[in-house]
Design a protein around this motif. Structure first.
Motif, short mmCIF file in Angstrom:
data_model
loop_
_atom_site.label_atom_id
_atom_site.label_comp_id
_atom_site.label_asym_id
_atom_site.label_seq_id
_atom_site.Cartn_x
_atom_site.Cartn_y
_atom_site.Cartn_z
N GLU A 17 0.83 -1.21 0.00
CA GLU A 17 0.00 0.00 0.00
C GLU A 17 0.87 1.26 0.00
O GLU A 17 0.54 2.25 -0.67
CB GLU A 17 -0.93 0.00 1.22
CG GLU A 17 -1.89 1.18 1.25
CD GLU A 17 -2.80 1.16 2.47
OE1 GLU A 17 -3.77 1.95 2.49
OE2 GLU A 17 -2.54 0.36 3.40
N ASP A 18 1.98 1.23 0.73
CA ASP A 18 2.90 2.37 0.74
C ASP A 18 3.41 2.67 -0.66
O ASP A 18 3.52 3.83 -1.07
CB ASP A 18 4.09 2.09 1.66
CG ASP A 18 3.74 2.17 3.13
OD1 ASP A 18 2.65 2.67 3.46
OD2 ASP A 18 4.56 1.71 3.95
N LYS A 32 0.60 4.21 -2.84
CA LYS A 32 0.30 5.59 -2.44
C LYS A 32 1.42 6.57 -2.78
O LYS A 32 1.22 7.78 -2.70
CB LYS A 32 0.01 5.65 -0.93
CG LYS A 32 -1.32 5.03 -0.53
CD LYS A 32 -1.53 5.18 0.97
CE LYS A 32 -2.90 4.65 1.39
NZ LYS A 32 -3.11 4.79 2.86
N SER A 33 2.58 6.05 -3.17
CA SER A 33 3.74 6.91 -3.39
C SER A 33 3.76 7.58 -4.76
O SER A 33 4.56 8.48 -5.00
CB SER A 33 5.04 6.11 -3.20
OG SER A 33 5.22 5.18 -4.27
N HIS A 57 1.74 9.37 -8.26
CA HIS A 57 0.56 10.05 -8.80
C HIS A 57 0.99 10.91 -9.99
O HIS A 57 2.16 11.25 -10.15
CB HIS A 57 -0.09 10.94 -7.74
CG HIS A 57 0.83 11.99 -7.19
ND1 HIS A 57 1.71 11.75 -6.16
CD2 HIS A 57 1.04 13.28 -7.57
CE1 HIS A 57 2.40 12.84 -5.90
NE2 HIS A 57 2.02 13.79 -6.74
N GLU A 94 2.58 8.14 -11.44
CA GLU A 94 1.74 6.96 -11.68
C GLU A 94 1.87 6.49 -13.12
O GLU A 94 1.96 5.30 -13.39
CB GLU A 94 0.28 7.30 -11.38
CG GLU A 94 -0.70 6.17 -11.69
CD GLU A 94 -2.14 6.58 -11.49
OE1 GLU A 94 -3.03 5.71 -11.61
OE2 GLU A 94 -2.40 7.77 -11.21
N SER A 153 -0.61 1.88 -12.18
CA SER A 153 -1.84 1.43 -11.53
C SER A 153 -2.52 0.32 -12.31
O SER A 153 -3.16 -0.55 -11.74
CB SER A 153 -2.81 2.61 -11.35
OG SER A 153 -2.32 3.51 -10.38
#
Length: 297
Positions: free
Chosen positions: A18-19, A22-23, A25, A114, A197
């Motif tokens: 998850e880290d 979330k890192s 974008h 991302e 993603s």
């Protein structure tokens, strides 16, 4: 199981999957740069910012202080919207022993973006690379890969090796020239476009193939990192997309002898609209020459 497969990913910069997710974008360009490639990278960024007027965010990855000196980092950091990141601080390198070609997929994985366009430092763009994110195949499948030139002979046994262990290949794989034994090399990796993603498992598998203990096997059968991108997606059973247009060659016809001519030079690519997009190898006829000369257009 995931932590066993990718133990180098955890308890260093990221404590969980998850880290990692979330890192990242946004969208941007990634270049892996060492001291040897600095002049190419600086010229490439100059071209993007001052010639084609692209404001695409750029992240420069280097591997420790000895890879890219502080004075060179300071020069690159003065460009607008350019970030510098030390890849040695992201993963447990005692397991990976990253260097050379292997840095490229890990730079994509570590990037703050991302959606990533990875380019070689000596790649020359004629149009804004941001337009690659609009490619219909990329939007559908989350990757945009480009074909290499056609080679029938090579020191590598790529397709023979692949068929010894790939069973029930993806439909995308069965369409490839390399799978159909029409060429030794399928992919050219001076530009690689990935939506993390959509295809994080494929990217992780590509990284796995570039780990020290696996690349010592893989690189015996294919040239460097190039094929490991699509092979990673095949392993992860995630679809991938290749630009269907064959590459162009930036060169002139040369006479080898009285009976033979050759046409060999830098490889270039078009976007899906058929317009020339970029070539690899910069502005030099031979970047490895001790007395390099500029391309004569």
């Amino acid at each position: 199981l995931h932590q066993l497969l990718y133990s180098w990913l955890y308890n260093f910069k990221y404590n969980s999957f998850e880290d990692l997710i979330k890192s990242f974008h946004g969208k941007g360009l990634v270049i892996s740069v060492g001291n040897h490639h600095f002049n190419f990278a600086r010229s490439t960024i100059d071209n993007l910012r001052n010639i084609i007027k692209s404001d695409i965010p750029i992240e420069i990855f280097y591997y420790g202080d000895n890879d890219l000196s502080e004075d060179k980092r300071n020069i690159l950091s003065k460009y607008d919207n350019v970030y510098l990141s030390d890849l040695s601080t992201y993963f447990n390198n005692s397991q990976l022993r990253l260097e050379g070609f292997a840095l490229k997929p890990f730079s994509i994985l570590a990037s703050r973006f991302e959606e990533v366009i990875l380019i070689d430092a000596d790649t020359v763009y004629l149009r804004d690379p941001m337009t690659l994110f609009n490619d219909t195949g990329y939007i559908k499948k989350g990757t945009l890969f480009f074909q290499d030139r056609h080679f029938e002979t090579s020191p590598f046994d790529s397709y023979k090796w692949l068929k010894t262990w790939i069973n029930n290949p993806l439909p995308d794989t069965t369409k490839l020239r390399i799978w159909n034994e029409k060429t030794i090399d399928q992919m050219e990796s001076s530009t690689v476009v990935i939506n993390k993603s959509k295809g994080i498992l494929g990217l992780l598998a590509a990284c796995k193939l570039n780990e020290e203990k696996y690349k010592s096997i893989v690189y015996k059968h294919v040239y460097g990192d190039k094929e490991t991108f699509w092979i990673g997606y095949e392993i992860a059973r995630q679809p991938f997309y290749f630009n269907p247009l064959r590459p162009a060659i930036i060169s002139k016809v040369e006479s080898v002898n009285s009976e033979t001519t050759r046409f060999c030079g830098h490889i270039g690519h078009k976007s899906e609209d058929g317009k020339f997009m970029y070539w690899n190898g910069h502005l030099l006829l031979d970047k490895n020459s001790n007395n390099p000369k500029l391309i004569d257009f």
